[in-house]
Scaffold this motif. Structure first.
Motif, PDB file in Angstrom:
ATOM      1  N   UNK A  79       0.893  -1.171   0.000  1.00  0.00           N
ATOM      2  CA  UNK A  79       0.000   0.000   0.000  1.00  0.00           C
ATOM      3  C   UNK A  79       0.927   1.214   0.000  1.00  0.00           C
ATOM      4  N   UNK A  80       1.315   1.705  -1.194  1.00  0.00           N
ATOM      5  CA  UNK A  80       2.310   2.779  -1.250  1.00  0.00           C
ATOM      6  C   UNK A  80       1.741   4.181  -1.023  1.00  0.00           C
ATOM      7  N   UNK A  81       0.444   4.273  -0.674  1.00  0.00           N
ATOM      8  CA  UNK A  81      -0.223   5.588  -0.678  1.00  0.00           C
ATOM      9  C   UNK A  81       0.431   6.628   0.218  1.00  0.00           C
ATOM     10  N   UNK A  82       0.859   6.229   1.435  1.00  0.00           N
ATOM     11  CA  UNK A  82       1.407   7.272   2.323  1.00  0.00           C
ATOM     12  C   UNK A  82       2.665   7.896   1.720  1.00  0.00           C
ATOM     13  N   UNK A  83       3.332   7.160   0.860  1.00  0.00           N
ATOM     14  CA  UNK A  83       4.495   7.726   0.158  1.00  0.00           C
ATOM     15  C   UNK A  83       4.106   8.846  -0.795  1.00  0.00           C
ATOM     16  N   UNK A  84       2.811   8.895  -1.162  1.00  0.00           N
ATOM     17  CA  UNK A  84       2.313   9.951  -2.053  1.00  0.00           C
ATOM     18  C   UNK A  84       1.618  11.055  -1.257  1.00  0.00           C
ATOM     19  N   UNK A  85       1.533  10.870   0.068  1.00  0.00           N
ATOM     20  CA  UNK A  85       0.868  11.877   0.894  1.00  0.00           C
ATOM     21  C   UNK A  85      -0.615  11.621   1.079  1.00  0.00           C
ATOM     22  N   UNK A  86      -1.060  10.410   0.763  1.00  0.00           N
ATOM     23  CA  UNK A  86      -2.468  10.083   0.984  1.00  0.00           C
ATOM     24  C   UNK A  86      -2.551   8.755   1.730  1.00  0.00           C
ATOM     25  N   UNK A  87      -3.742   8.222   1.878  1.00  0.00           N
ATOM     26  CA  UNK A  87      -3.890   6.928   2.550  1.00  0.00           C
ATOM     27  C   UNK A  87      -4.646   5.978   1.625  1.00  0.00           C
ATOM     28  N   UNK A  88      -4.605   4.674   1.902  1.00  0.00           N
ATOM     29  CA  UNK A  88      -5.394   3.754   1.084  1.00  0.00           C
ATOM     30  C   UNK A  88      -6.856   4.208   1.102  1.00  0.00           C
ATOM     31  N   UNK A  89      -7.493   4.207  -0.079  1.00  0.00           N
ATOM     32  CA  UNK A  89      -8.837   4.789  -0.140  1.00  0.00           C
ATOM     33  C   UNK A  89      -9.866   3.864  -0.768  1.00  0.00           C
ATOM     34  N   UNK A  90      -9.482   2.645  -1.065  1.00  0.00           N
ATOM     35  CA  UNK A  90     -10.443   1.695  -1.641  1.00  0.00           C
ATOM     36  C   UNK A  90     -10.730   0.584  -0.655  1.00  0.00           C
ATOM     37  N   UNK A  91     -10.664   0.905   0.624  1.00  0.00           N
ATOM     38  CA  UNK A  91     -10.984  -0.091   1.657  1.00  0.00           C
ATOM     39  C   UNK A  91      -9.758  -0.697   2.325  1.00  0.00           C
ATOM     40  N   UNK A  92      -8.556  -0.258   1.907  1.00  0.00           N
ATOM     41  CA  UNK A  92      -7.324  -0.865   2.435  1.00  0.00           C
ATOM     42  C   UNK A  92      -7.138  -0.711   3.931  1.00  0.00           C
ATOM     43  N   UNK A  93      -7.566   0.423   4.482  1.00  0.00           N
ATOM     44  CA  UNK A  93      -7.385   0.605   5.935  1.00  0.00           C
ATOM     45  C   UNK A  93      -8.307  -0.331   6.724  1.00  0.00           C
ATOM     46  N   UNK A  94      -9.319  -0.869   6.071  1.00  0.00           N
ATOM     47  CA  UNK A  94     -10.264  -1.753   6.760  1.00  0.00           C
ATOM     48  C   UNK A  94     -10.066  -3.225   6.407  1.00  0.00           C
ATOM     49  N   UNK A  95      -9.875  -3.512   5.103  1.00  0.00           N
ATOM     50  CA  UNK A  95      -9.755  -4.932   4.712  1.00  0.00           C
ATOM     51  C   UNK A  95      -8.392  -5.501   5.078  1.00  0.00           C
ATOM     52  N   UNK A  96      -7.320  -4.700   4.977  1.00  0.00           N
ATOM     53  CA  UNK A  96      -5.992  -5.261   5.268  1.00  0.00           C
ATOM     54  C   UNK A  96      -5.867  -5.701   6.734  1.00  0.00           C
ATOM     55  N   UNK A  97      -6.247  -4.853   7.725  1.00  0.00           N
ATOM     56  CA  UNK A  97      -6.169  -5.336   9.118  1.00  0.00           C
ATOM     57  C   UNK A  97      -7.041  -6.550   9.387  1.00  0.00           C
ATOM     58  N   UNK A  98      -8.192  -6.640   8.732  1.00  0.00           N
ATOM     59  CA  UNK A  98      -9.064  -7.808   8.948  1.00  0.00           C
ATOM     60  C   UNK A  98      -8.414  -9.073   8.401  1.00  0.00           C
ATOM     61  N   UNK A  99      -7.589  -8.902   7.364  1.00  0.00           N
ATOM     62  CA  UNK A  99      -6.975 -10.061   6.719  1.00  0.00           C
ATOM     63  C   UNK A  99      -5.670 -10.480   7.401  1.00  0.00           C
ATOM     64  N   UNK A 100      -4.847  -9.493   7.790  1.00  0.00           N
ATOM     65  CA  UNK A 100      -3.500  -9.846   8.285  1.00  0.00           C
ATOM     66  C   UNK A 100      -3.265  -9.416   9.731  1.00  0.00           C
ATOM     67  N   UNK A 101      -4.249  -8.748  10.352  1.00  0.00           N
ATOM     68  CA  UNK A 101      -4.075  -8.256  11.724  1.00  0.00           C
ATOM     69  C   UNK A 101      -3.657  -6.792  11.713  1.00  0.00           C
ATOM     70  N   UNK A 102      -4.007  -6.114  12.802  1.00  0.00           N
ATOM     71  CA  UNK A 102      -3.819  -4.662  12.861  1.00  0.00           C
ATOM     72  C   UNK A 102      -2.357  -4.247  12.810  1.00  0.00           C
TER      73      UNK A 102
END
Ligand code: CO8
Length: 260
Positions: free
Chosen positions: A132-155
């Motif tokens: 998820x390279x978004x923070x390197x661009x100055x933004x955050x994951x915006x297609x559900x990454x902040x929610x689906x990734x922790x559910x899949x791999x842990x917080x």
């Protein structure tokens, strides 16, 4: 709808959707998202299609994220509309009542990883690259990454991946459960197809009910989710596929499921 940004192929009961913008490493723009949603709806209503594979064209990339050229000059209001579209399309895919498999080769970054996480199962080549390279661009994951990734791999691991914006190797993606299985690039598509064809022979209503119970149940209170499971289970008794499955077991033969 005629597709400009993706290829759609149905062989037997397995549909393959290929994001086809290889010059931009299959980056997702609004037009591609519209087409993806259209093809998802087509797969959903076609009883002949039992499993959907999503992949990327060109061999170098599954999807290298949202199309950066498209969103860079947008106002916050316009970005919100675009993000709504990402969420709508990915959620519709996540809950569609048929199994979906992401076949990942090469770059699977940002919105690409978010698309893959909206599929039921992820199979990848052993040289693919996640992140998820978004923070390197100055933004955050915006297609559900902040929610689906922790559910899949842990917080903790999700925060490490999102904060650092570092690439994740295929091997690590496998170890943390982001990917179900790795294959050599040369055999990936054949292995995915083999698995998809195996799923296509299963009773579709039972798979639909299993997906429904898992997808909607995981964000419910446990007791409510168990009630959902009981309801989904009971509905399987309305199908002739259940009669066939049980009869075949008792008669010591292979079942033939008709989807009825
Ligand atoms: N968007 C648009 N174009 C892209 C993207 C992208 N995400 N990724 C690659 N491309 C283009 C390149 O610009 C290049 O085009 P051109 O040939 O015209 O210069 C072409 O694809 C080939 O790319 P490279 O030359 O860069 O290929 P390399 O092998 O050198 O590098 C990389 C491959 C490492 C994948 C590199 O292309 C890269 O870092 N890409 C960007 C990855 C990224 O940051 N993705 C996240 C995007 S943000 C996101 O997904 C947020 C989702 C939330 C939605 C928010 C909506 C507002």
């Amino acid at each position: 709808m005629a597709y400009k940004n993706l290829l759609f192929d149905v062989e037997g009961s397995v549909a393959t959707v290929t994001i086809n913008r290889p010059k931009a490493l299959n980056a997702l723009n609004a037009a591609t998202l519209d087409e993806l949603d259209d093809v998802r709806a087509k797969c959903e209503i076609d009883d002949n299609i039992r499993v959907v594979i999503i992949t990327g064209a060109g061999g170098k990339s599954f999807v290298a994220g949202a199309d950066i050229t498209e969103f860079k000059d947008k106002s916050p209001r316009e970005v919100m509309l675009l993000m709504d579209q990402f969420h709508r399309v990915f959620r519709s895919l996540e809950v569609m009542p048929k199994p979906t498999i992401a076949a990942i080769q090469g770059f699977c970054l940002g919105g690409g990883q978010e698309l893959a996480m909206s599929c039921d199962i992820r199979f990848a080549s052993d040289n693919s690259v996640f992140g998820q390279p978004e923070t390197g661009l100055g933004l955050i994951p915006g297609g559900g990454g902040t929610q689906r990734l922790p559910r899949l791999v842990g917080t903790g691991i999700a925060k490490e991946i999102i904060y650092s914006a570092r690439n994740v190797t295929a091997q690590r993606a496998y170890e943390i459960g982001l990917v179900n299985k790795l294959f050599p690039a040369a055999t990936l598509m054949a292995e995915v197809r083999k698995f998809a064809e195996m799923l296509a022979k299963k009773p579709p209503f039972a798979l639909k009910m299993a997906k429904h119970a898992i997808t909607y149940g995981q964000d419910m209170a446990l007791d409510d989710a168990k009630v959902l499971e009981i309801e989904c289970q009971s509905l399987c008794w309305s199908t002739s596929d259940l009669t066939e499955g049980v009869s075949a077991f008792l008669e010591k033969r292979r079942p033939t499921f008709t989807g009825k």
